[in-house]
Design a protein around this motif. Structure first.
Motif, mmCIF file in Angstrom:
data_model
loop_
_atom_site.group_PDB
_atom_site.id
_atom_site.type_symbol
_atom_site.label_atom_id
_atom_site.label_comp_id
_atom_site.label_asym_id
_atom_site.label_seq_id
_atom_site.Cartn_x
_atom_site.Cartn_y
_atom_site.Cartn_z
ATOM 1 N N GLY A 79 0.802 -1.222 0.000
ATOM 2 C CA GLY A 79 0.000 0.000 0.000
ATOM 3 C C GLY A 79 0.830 1.265 0.000
ATOM 4 N N LYS A 80 2.168 1.111 0.028
ATOM 5 C CA LYS A 80 3.038 2.309 0.016
ATOM 6 C C LYS A 80 3.772 2.361 -1.305
ATOM 7 N N LEU A 81 3.110 2.904 -2.281
ATOM 8 C CA LEU A 81 3.599 2.862 -3.654
ATOM 9 C C LEU A 81 3.923 4.248 -4.169
ATOM 10 N N LYS A 82 5.034 4.343 -4.907
ATOM 11 C CA LYS A 82 5.345 5.616 -5.546
ATOM 12 C C LYS A 82 5.567 5.355 -7.031
ATOM 13 N N TYR A 83 4.893 6.094 -7.859
ATOM 14 C CA TYR A 83 5.064 5.941 -9.304
ATOM 15 C C TYR A 83 6.396 6.582 -9.704
ATOM 16 N N LEU A 84 7.242 5.837 -10.401
ATOM 17 C CA LEU A 84 8.555 6.367 -10.788
ATOM 18 C C LEU A 84 8.626 6.717 -12.264
ATOM 19 N N GLY A 85 7.910 6.012 -13.077
ATOM 20 C CA GLY A 85 7.959 6.285 -14.523
ATOM 21 C C GLY A 85 7.232 5.208 -15.287
ATOM 22 N N GLY A 86 7.106 5.437 -16.572
ATOM 23 C CA GLY A 86 6.409 4.457 -17.402
ATOM 24 C C GLY A 86 6.326 4.975 -18.823
ATOM 25 N N THR A 87 5.582 4.251 -19.636
ATOM 26 C CA THR A 87 5.520 4.679 -21.022
ATOM 27 C C THR A 87 4.685 5.954 -21.166
ATOM 28 N N ASP A 114 19.031 6.293 -23.300
ATOM 29 C CA ASP A 114 20.117 6.963 -22.578
ATOM 30 C C ASP A 114 19.643 8.155 -21.757
ATOM 31 N N LYS A 115 18.365 8.436 -21.813
ATOM 32 C CA LYS A 115 17.857 9.599 -21.067
ATOM 33 C C LYS A 115 17.793 9.289 -19.576
ATOM 34 N N GLU A 116 18.121 10.293 -18.775
ATOM 35 C CA GLU A 116 18.113 10.135 -17.315
ATOM 36 C C GLU A 116 16.695 10.245 -16.761
ATOM 37 N N THR A 117 15.819 9.457 -17.321
ATOM 38 C CA THR A 117 14.432 9.467 -16.858
ATOM 39 C C THR A 117 13.942 8.027 -16.814
ATOM 40 N N LEU A 118 12.959 7.778 -15.968
ATOM 41 C CA LEU A 118 12.387 6.433 -15.915
ATOM 42 C C LEU A 118 11.174 6.314 -16.836
ATOM 43 N N ASP A 119 10.945 7.375 -17.599
ATOM 44 C CA ASP A 119 9.876 7.299 -18.593
ATOM 45 C C ASP A 119 10.375 6.591 -19.846
ATOM 46 N N MET A 120 9.431 6.065 -20.591
ATOM 47 C CA MET A 120 9.749 5.311 -21.819
ATOM 48 C C MET A 120 8.798 5.724 -22.926
#
Ligand code: KG4
Ligand code: ZN
Length: 353
Positions: A165-173, A224-230
């Motif tokens: 229940g302790k979730l943090k969204y970090l990145g995604g498409t 190579d981007k410094e992000t957790l997005d895709m």
């Protein structure tokens, strides 16, 4: 306690019964039944939501009867049901069935997030195969903090799990999910209907690497981007362009492109999960969702575990694709006991909701 799980978020109709009262030990699956409408989608090349929901209405009761064959309603303490995200018509079949049962049996409902439940497939007891009690391989549960990666047909998300229940969204498409990219490319490249991920994997496996040709190289978007997005929509377009440019393709050329596509998707996922591990130093890495059935991805994720000394949890193949066992398992972490009339389907639910 025994929990009945119901899953109908996309084109599968699943019912399961699990045993457990805590997630500190692996959860035992007592029954699991899944019916799919894949056959019907072959005619249309993809899922038609109304067709999927109509089929689910037909099979819901038989699947429920089969899943509950060895149990009486008195043994069931709660009903866990997927409330979202997913196709609204499909979700409603499961949610309304759960409500009817809750009313008839006077049991509480536990609403479950489908995407999060894919990660909870890692809390299922691995030593326990249905109808098989002799295999007593040790099975453990993930430790927190954990990095979670969900890769399915509709979602590609990375989260930090500090606890249940302790979730943090970090990145995604930012656009297409990885599974969607596999499916659409499989349709164009191999002419196969939804879901095409496994067909790409099969073609890629047959490719002879001696024939590698850099003209067929596909991009690894945002790697190579410094992000957790895709982003996977550009990769899909690149594959469409490549197949158009090359004209009629031989079997081996198709296999080469399938191999390239699989490599591109896996390399991006591996790079992003590695970045998340470097930033958050988790104890465990948990992955889930239909695409985690892919062997190349499973190998890539195991390599990450070795490199960063992190324990890796990957569901057994049976629990990668949509199923109700993971829904009932996820319900164990916070039994939000709600009266049935307060439960509503939510097609746009986020993983952290
Ligand atoms: O989790 P899931 O069963 O349904 C959703 O929640 O979306 O995932 C289905 C996705 C489809 O996109 C399918 O092509 C993909 O999982 N998939 C695979 C493989 N098996 C299933 N993708 C790549 N390789 C596979 N072996
Ligand atoms: Zn799913």
């Amino acid at each position: 306690m025994k929990i009945l799980g119901i899953e109908t978020s996309c084109d599968e109709t699943g019912v399961a019964v699990v045993e457990g009262s805590t997630l500190s030990v692996p959860v035992k699956i007592l029954s699991n039944v899944v019916a799919t409408s894949e056959e019907l989608h072959k005619k249309t090349g993809g899922i038609v939501p109304e067709v999927a929901a109509r089929r689910q209405m037909e099979v819901m009761i038989p699947v429920l009867k089969e899943g509950l064959r060895n149990f009486s309603s008195d043994e069931i303490e709660a009903i866990a049901v997927t409330i979202g995200p997913g196709l609204i018509g499909s979700l409603l079949v499961g949610v309304e069935t759960a409500k009817a049962l809750a009313f008839a049996w006077n049991k509480p409902i536990i609403p479950v997030n489908h995407v999060l439940a894919h990660l909870y497939a890692n809390w299922i007891d691995k030593s326990h195969k249905l109808q098989e009690t002799s295999n007593k391989k040790k099975s453990k549960v993930p430790e927190f903090p954990a990095i979670g990666l969900v890769v399915s047909g509709g979602h590609t998300d990375i989260v930090l799990m500090r606890g249940h229940g302790k979730l943090k969204y970090l990145g995604g498409t930012r656009d297409d999910a990885a599974g969607e990219c596999f499916d659409k490319c499989a349709r164009v490249l191999l002419g196969v209907p939804y879901p095409g991920g496994a067909a790409i994997e099969k073609a890629a496996r047959k490719f002879d690497k001696k024939n590698t040709n850099k003209e067929y190289r596909l991009p690894r978007p945002m790697i190579d981007k410094e992000t957790l997005d895709m982003s996977f929509s550009g990769l899909k377009t690149a594959l469409f362009r490549l197949t158009k440019k090359m004209g009629v393709l031989s079997k081996e050329q198709k296999r080469m492109i399938a191999y390239e596509l699989q490599e591109a998707i896996v390399e991006v996922l591996v790079a992003k999960v590695s970045l998340a591990i470097e930033r958050f130093h988790p104890k465990s890495l948990v992955i889930g969702g239909g695409v985690t059935a892919n062997k190349r991805l499973r190998e890539g994720v195991k390599e990450i575990g070795k490199k960063y000394q992190v324990k890796v949890f990957i569901p057994e193949l049976e629990w990668c694709l949509d199923n109700a066992a993971m829904i009932a398992t996820a319900a164990l972490y916070r039994p939000i006991i709600k009266p049935f009339y307060k439960i509503q389907a939510d097609p746009t639910l986020e993983i952290t909701d």
